[in-house]
Design a protein around this motif. Structure first.
Motif, PDB file in Angstrom:
ATOM      1  N   GLN A 166       0.836  -1.211   0.000  1.00  0.00           N
ATOM      2  CA  GLN A 166       0.000   0.000   0.000  1.00  0.00           C
ATOM      3  C   GLN A 166       0.864   1.253   0.000  1.00  0.00           C
ATOM      4  O   GLN A 166       0.532   2.247  -0.675  1.00  0.00           O
ATOM      5  CB  GLN A 166      -0.934  -0.029   1.202  1.00  0.00           C
ATOM      6  CG  GLN A 166      -2.071  -1.039   1.053  1.00  0.00           C
ATOM      7  CD  GLN A 166      -2.737  -1.389   2.360  1.00  0.00           C
ATOM      8  OE1 GLN A 166      -2.305  -0.958   3.435  1.00  0.00           O
ATOM      9  NE2 GLN A 166      -3.801  -2.173   2.294  1.00  0.00           N
ATOM     10  N   LEU A 167       1.975   1.202   0.731  1.00  0.00           N
ATOM     11  CA  LEU A 167       2.901   2.337   0.702  1.00  0.00           C
ATOM     12  C   LEU A 167       3.463   2.517  -0.703  1.00  0.00           C
ATOM     13  O   LEU A 167       3.513   3.635  -1.224  1.00  0.00           O
ATOM     14  CB  LEU A 167       4.044   2.095   1.702  1.00  0.00           C
ATOM     15  CG  LEU A 167       3.677   2.063   3.183  1.00  0.00           C
ATOM     16  CD1 LEU A 167       4.909   1.699   4.010  1.00  0.00           C
ATOM     17  CD2 LEU A 167       3.121   3.409   3.633  1.00  0.00           C
ATOM     18  N   SER A 184       0.761   3.727  -3.186  1.00  0.00           N
ATOM     19  CA  SER A 184       0.423   5.149  -3.077  1.00  0.00           C
ATOM     20  C   SER A 184       1.426   6.024  -3.819  1.00  0.00           C
ATOM     21  O   SER A 184       1.128   7.166  -4.183  1.00  0.00           O
ATOM     22  CB  SER A 184       0.362   5.563  -1.603  1.00  0.00           C
ATOM     23  OG  SER A 184       1.646   5.474  -0.996  1.00  0.00           O
ATOM     24  N   TYR A 217       0.824   4.251  -8.135  1.00  0.00           N
ATOM     25  CA  TYR A 217      -0.472   4.311  -8.809  1.00  0.00           C
ATOM     26  C   TYR A 217      -0.729   5.664  -9.498  1.00  0.00           C
ATOM     27  O   TYR A 217      -1.274   5.703 -10.600  1.00  0.00           O
ATOM     28  CB  TYR A 217      -1.579   4.011  -7.797  1.00  0.00           C
ATOM     29  CG  TYR A 217      -2.929   3.750  -8.426  1.00  0.00           C
ATOM     30  CD1 TYR A 217      -3.217   2.532  -9.024  1.00  0.00           C
ATOM     31  CD2 TYR A 217      -3.923   4.737  -8.420  1.00  0.00           C
ATOM     32  CE1 TYR A 217      -4.449   2.280  -9.596  1.00  0.00           C
ATOM     33  CE2 TYR A 217      -5.163   4.500  -8.998  1.00  0.00           C
ATOM     34  CZ  TYR A 217      -5.416   3.272  -9.584  1.00  0.00           C
ATOM     35  OH  TYR A 217      -6.637   3.032 -10.163  1.00  0.00           O
ATOM     36  N   TYR A 250      -9.436   3.068   0.288  1.00  0.00           N
ATOM     37  CA  TYR A 250      -8.304   3.969   0.080  1.00  0.00           C
ATOM     38  C   TYR A 250      -7.848   4.655   1.364  1.00  0.00           C
ATOM     39  O   TYR A 250      -6.769   5.253   1.388  1.00  0.00           O
ATOM     40  CB  TYR A 250      -8.633   4.989  -1.018  1.00  0.00           C
ATOM     41  CG  TYR A 250      -8.504   4.397  -2.402  1.00  0.00           C
ATOM     42  CD1 TYR A 250      -7.259   4.027  -2.903  1.00  0.00           C
ATOM     43  CD2 TYR A 250      -9.622   4.177  -3.196  1.00  0.00           C
ATOM     44  CE1 TYR A 250      -7.133   3.462  -4.158  1.00  0.00           C
ATOM     45  CE2 TYR A 250      -9.512   3.607  -4.456  1.00  0.00           C
ATOM     46  CZ  TYR A 250      -8.264   3.246  -4.932  1.00  0.00           C
ATOM     47  OH  TYR A 250      -8.138   2.666  -6.172  1.00  0.00           O
ATOM     48  N   TYR A 269      -4.382   3.494   2.675  1.00  0.00           N
ATOM     49  CA  TYR A 269      -3.129   4.138   2.285  1.00  0.00           C
ATOM     50  C   TYR A 269      -2.703   5.143   3.359  1.00  0.00           C
ATOM     51  O   TYR A 269      -1.518   5.279   3.667  1.00  0.00           O
ATOM     52  CB  TYR A 269      -3.288   4.839   0.936  1.00  0.00           C
ATOM     53  CG  TYR A 269      -3.421   3.884  -0.230  1.00  0.00           C
ATOM     54  CD1 TYR A 269      -2.301   3.259  -0.773  1.00  0.00           C
ATOM     55  CD2 TYR A 269      -4.668   3.604  -0.781  1.00  0.00           C
ATOM     56  CE1 TYR A 269      -2.422   2.373  -1.840  1.00  0.00           C
ATOM     57  CE2 TYR A 269      -4.797   2.721  -1.844  1.00  0.00           C
ATOM     58  CZ  TYR A 269      -3.667   2.107  -2.363  1.00  0.00           C
ATOM     59  OH  TYR A 269      -3.798   1.229  -3.417  1.00  0.00           O
ATOM     60  N   ILE A 270      -3.683   5.816   3.932  1.00  0.00           N
ATOM     61  CA  ILE A 270      -3.387   6.768   5.015  1.00  0.00           C
ATOM     62  C   ILE A 270      -2.891   6.022   6.242  1.00  0.00           C
ATOM     63  O   ILE A 270      -1.875   6.387   6.847  1.00  0.00           O
ATOM     64  CB  ILE A 270      -4.653   7.587   5.355  1.00  0.00           C
ATOM     65  CG1 ILE A 270      -5.120   8.382   4.138  1.00  0.00           C
ATOM     66  CG2 ILE A 270      -4.391   8.501   6.547  1.00  0.00           C
ATOM     67  CD1 ILE A 270      -6.453   9.086   4.347  1.00  0.00           C
ATOM     68  N   SER A 280      -1.549   3.108   6.499  1.00  0.00           N
ATOM     69  CA  SER A 280      -0.247   2.462   6.307  1.00  0.00           C
ATOM     70  C   SER A 280       0.891   3.448   6.538  1.00  0.00           C
ATOM     71  O   SER A 280       1.917   3.104   7.150  1.00  0.00           O
ATOM     72  CB  SER A 280      -0.156   1.858   4.899  1.00  0.00           C
ATOM     73  OG  SER A 280      -1.032   0.770   4.755  1.00  0.00           O
ATOM     74  N   TRP A 281       0.728   4.676   6.050  1.00  0.00           N
ATOM     75  CA  TRP A 281       1.756   5.690   6.302  1.00  0.00           C
ATOM     76  C   TRP A 281       1.818   6.060   7.780  1.00  0.00           C
ATOM     77  O   TRP A 281       2.904   6.217   8.350  1.00  0.00           O
ATOM     78  CB  TRP A 281       1.496   6.934   5.452  1.00  0.00           C
ATOM     79  CG  TRP A 281       1.921   6.773   4.022  1.00  0.00           C
ATOM     80  CD1 TRP A 281       1.126   6.606   2.933  1.00  0.00           C
ATOM     81  CD2 TRP A 281       3.269   6.747   3.540  1.00  0.00           C
ATOM     82  NE1 TRP A 281       1.881   6.470   1.793  1.00  0.00           N
ATOM     83  CE2 TRP A 281       3.208   6.557   2.125  1.00  0.00           C
ATOM     84  CE3 TRP A 281       4.520   6.856   4.144  1.00  0.00           C
ATOM     85  CZ2 TRP A 281       4.342   6.484   1.337  1.00  0.00           C
ATOM     86  CZ3 TRP A 281       5.663   6.777   3.344  1.00  0.00           C
ATOM     87  CH2 TRP A 281       5.571   6.599   1.963  1.00  0.00           C
TER      88      TRP A 281
END
Length: 462
Positions: free
Chosen positions: A342-343, A346, A349, A423, A426-427, A429-430
């Protein structure tokens, strides 16, 4: 920027579009179809086993009373072990008031108190305390093969048929099965939350529905497909484990649960690499509270993402285990790679769209010709569509299979909402990565919907 940039953009978009298309086809064949084709399985006799519910509690006065009452009334011959993890509210007092029954005491209800500095260090440690208390209560000579431990959250509501379902021949009736995971539902997916305005109420309800959709369709389908790889994972709620399986991985310190923030998946790793098989059943379920607050949801999913990152330390253990097949090891490694992917996603993509933006700024006429005459818009449409379809597909499935509704338009709307919901990972994961880098590995409890912010006292009956 000229024709060279356009060609590079075209090549990148083609590669991404082809990858997305192939991935979606595999996704449908491997995950969606087995989920849709599965039929209910026979049940067993719950009396063949002894059942012990572990309920870890940290400041759960708002929900624990009804949970204990539900468990004791629904499963009358099962023991309930409530772990008070040094709560700062009246959790322990509420449990004690239930324990005192008509001038006597309920022999099936047990309170396991913990105090700092040992307490409030994570859910796994609280469960270990319950395991150790159960060992002392049973004594060294008790039979342990037919004893099953059930982990339930403080807001959990296991379905009344869960014991007989888990006692079936293909689950705990099979002596090689060490653990079974129930399907998870959100009990408030159709309950509009209180709020100051229409938007907050509508948003809260939709967020709870997305969590219900996620667990009852996508996660349920993934768990079903893991039956073929032998890598069914455990969840933090509705987790059934044979006591002898816990004994086999507990070690001399009597700690079957370890220190990861994703203690449920971690438990499954240890069971599988110790030679036990795990099972999953959607024939029964456990209900829990879906979160209405986006902030609390992000805190929860950040913890889960960070826990998955922590479990990456087991990659070598999984790969070297003789009890995990090559296909199973690949599946588990893929799961552990999810937050890292996912990192990376992001960052990768948006590349075609960023290049398109810069190319358009450099030579708008050529880009317009590329789109109009060469049909480049088709590639971008494929690229975008196949990036969304693996999520959108679950909207209609949820509508038809779970809600028993044939409203296709509403199902498609749910699917698009679910794609937006995904989605947010993605947030998280960071956020998880930043916490990991900064060494912030503490267990952060997600507050219940009815729970006030820290420092605000809630008056409850004793």
């Amino acid at each position: 920027m000229g024709g060279g940039s356009v060609k590079i953009l075209l090549a990148i978009t083609q590669a991404f579009a082809l990858t997305m298309s192939v991935a979606f086809i595999v996704y449908v064949v491997v995950i969606v179809v087995p989920y849709l084709r599965r039929k209910p399985a026979p049940v067993g006799d719950a009396a063949d086993f002894t059942w012990h519910f572990f309920v870890p509690c940290r400041d759960e006065q708002t929900v624990i009373r009804e949970t204990v009452r539900y468990l004791r009334s629904t499963f009358r011959h099962a023991h309930v072990w409530v772990v008070d993890d040094d709560s700062e509210d009246r959790t322990a007092r509420v449990v004690k008031s239930i324990w005192r029954r008509n001038g006597g005491y309920d022999p099936y209800l047990h309170l396991v108190p913990r105090r700092r500095p040992e307490a409030r260090t994570g859910k796994g440690d609280a469960l270990n305390a319950a395991y150790q208390a159960l060992n002392r209560w049973m004594g060294p000579d008790a039979s342990r093969e037919d004893v099953v431990v059930v982990v339930v959250d403080a807001d959990g509501r296991p379905a009344g048929n869960c014991l007989e379902v888990c006692a079936a021949d293909h689950l705990f009736g099979d002596e090689t099965i060490g653990a079974v995971q129930l399907d998870v539902w959100m009990g408030n997916a159709d309950s509009r939350p209180p709020g100051k305005n229409w938007f907050s109420r509508a948003f809260g309800l939709k967020l709870a529905q997305m969590q219900d959709l996620e667990f009852r369709t996508a996660i349920a389908a993934i768990q079903t497909s893991r039956g073929f790889t032998g890598t069914i994972s455990m969840g933090g709620n509705g987790q059934f484990t044979r006591l002898s399986a816990l004994d086999s991985i507990a070690g001399p310190d009597e700690q079957p649960w370890r220190g990861s923030l994703l203690e449920d998946f971690e438990l499954g790793v240890h069971l599988l690499t110790a030679g036990w098989r795990t099972g999953y059943t959607p024939d029964s379920h456990v209900k829990q509270e879906g979160l209405y607050s986006l902030r609390r949801f992000l805190v929860q999913r950040t913890r889960w993402g960070q826990g998955t990152m922590q479990c990456s330390r087991y990659l070598r253990r999984i790969w070297d285990s003789p009890h995990v097949s090559t296909l199973g090891a690949a599946e588990m490694m893929y799961y552990l790679a999810q937050p890292w992917m996912q990192l990376l996603g992001s960052l990768l993509y948006p590349i075609p769209f960023i290049l398109l933006l810069f190319t358009t700024a450099g030579d708008p006429a050529q880009v317009w010709t590329w789109f109009a005459d060469d049909g480049a818009w088709i590639l971008f449409a494929i690229y975008g569509s196949f990036g969304l379809l693996p999520f959108i597909v679950w909207g209609p499935i949820y509508q038809f299979k779970c809600l028993k509704s044939r409203n296709l338009l509403r199902g498609l709307g749910m699917g698009f909402a679910y794609a937006l919901y995904i989605y947010t990972f993605y947030i998280t994961s960071w956020r998880a990565l930043f916490r990991l880098v900064r060494g912030r590995n503490g267990w952060s409890k997600t507050r219940r919907n009815t729970e006030q912010a820290p420092g605000v006292k809630v008056a409850l009956d004793s």
